[in-house]
Scaffold this active site. Sequence first.
Site: not given
Length: 467
Positions: A40-41, A182, A446
């Site tokens: 698809g797109i 947009g 961490h």
Amino acid sequence: MSGKYQIAVLGGGPGGYVAAIRASQLGLKTVIIDKDNLGGICLNWGCIPTKSLLKNAEIYDQMKNHSSDFGITVKGLDFDFTKIIKRSRDISDRIVKNVELLIKKNKIDRIRGFGKLISSDKVEIFDQEGKKTDTITTDNIIIATGARPKGIPNIPVDHKMIITSTEAMSQTELPKELIVIGAGAIGIEFAWFYSVLGTKVTILEMMDTILPVEDKEVSLVLEKSLRKRGIEIFTKAMVDKAVVKGDKVKVTVKVNDTIKELSADKVLSAVGVTGNVKGFGLEKLGIELYKNHIKVDKSNYSTNVKGIYAIGDVIGPPWLAHVASAEGIHCVEKIKGLNIPDIDYLNIPGCTYCQPQVASIGLTEEKAREAGYELKIGKFPFMASGKAFAIGEREGFVKLIFDAKYGELLGAHIIGSEATEMIAELGIAKSLEATGESILKTIHAHPTLSESIMEAAGAAYGEAIHI
């Protein structure tokens, strides 16, 4: 390939091909029909190739503007725009081939053609010239035809000078000036990409902020970052017209009460998408539409016609590939008769892949207050993160929104270097109804950027250590 199937899927995008694979896994005889390449797109002209382009720009930007921060000297830095575009297309082609292999591996029949619904159990197939080539019968039809860029009369797309996202990722030359109409995720990503490579970019957005669906604090930080880069941004901007004149596009826009005349080599129309609902028989069967999208029951994605279902962009927002895939799986599992919970649309992550990246899930602060919640809000800036300091990515923050009464995580918003990766932790947390305390008490490694999530939870309850 005429025959009888249990599932026929119209459309091979991230909704359609995923639905077909899941159907096959569940033992359902399946066929997928698409006139173009699978993916698809998203895989051909959206998600994957755009991320390739953005990574190119990110590397170039780091080398140009930040290499000296790391004690690295770069001489004669340059880029080849043609090769940047070619890399994007090559990656797309390879991913698409992988999807075709997945379809074959899962023993799904693949028909390359245009499918037209004749009845609730019959689909006719036509080739590119409109010649009928096949007819199949099926117990269930899943429509996954996606969406296309929305057309607006006063912004007449000619695909040459007034372009859509498809043309924006396959330009042969770098435009000197670009106006982006947009400021949603698509508009912002292309604005950032072209700006990094040296194009003078102007953004026009009719809402109060860019990325208007995001938390306002996030949008304002991103706007400041883009302006610092040299991008000109007009919000509350209503485009009156865009007209091609010679080798320029002239754009007339009203900003507040002032009329401005702007000019650029190219104009990108990124004002949204609309469902692909025409030309394949919906009207004949009386399938109900809503705002140019197929109306469905979201408990199982059935339409008003028995045996016909619809998923993905064609059923409306949120227009996201991962939503289409989730809907495809859910739809097929419901057809099979599995007892599964409905998709929680308040637990869908949204991502924008410019730099700094933006990612969010759940309610914004504004929406949470509108819903009547009393809130505890924790914010932790990457400026205070040791890992962010070490890797030179100190822009942005993590913002967590909790229900003050029960401590439940209502929304999470991140703007920063790895925001689109970090949001997954918060998706799991929200789906498990995590509280601020449970996030705070989860020991994070961490040094990591994700420690900032723990610290933001601590900030909401006055327990953050590093701010």
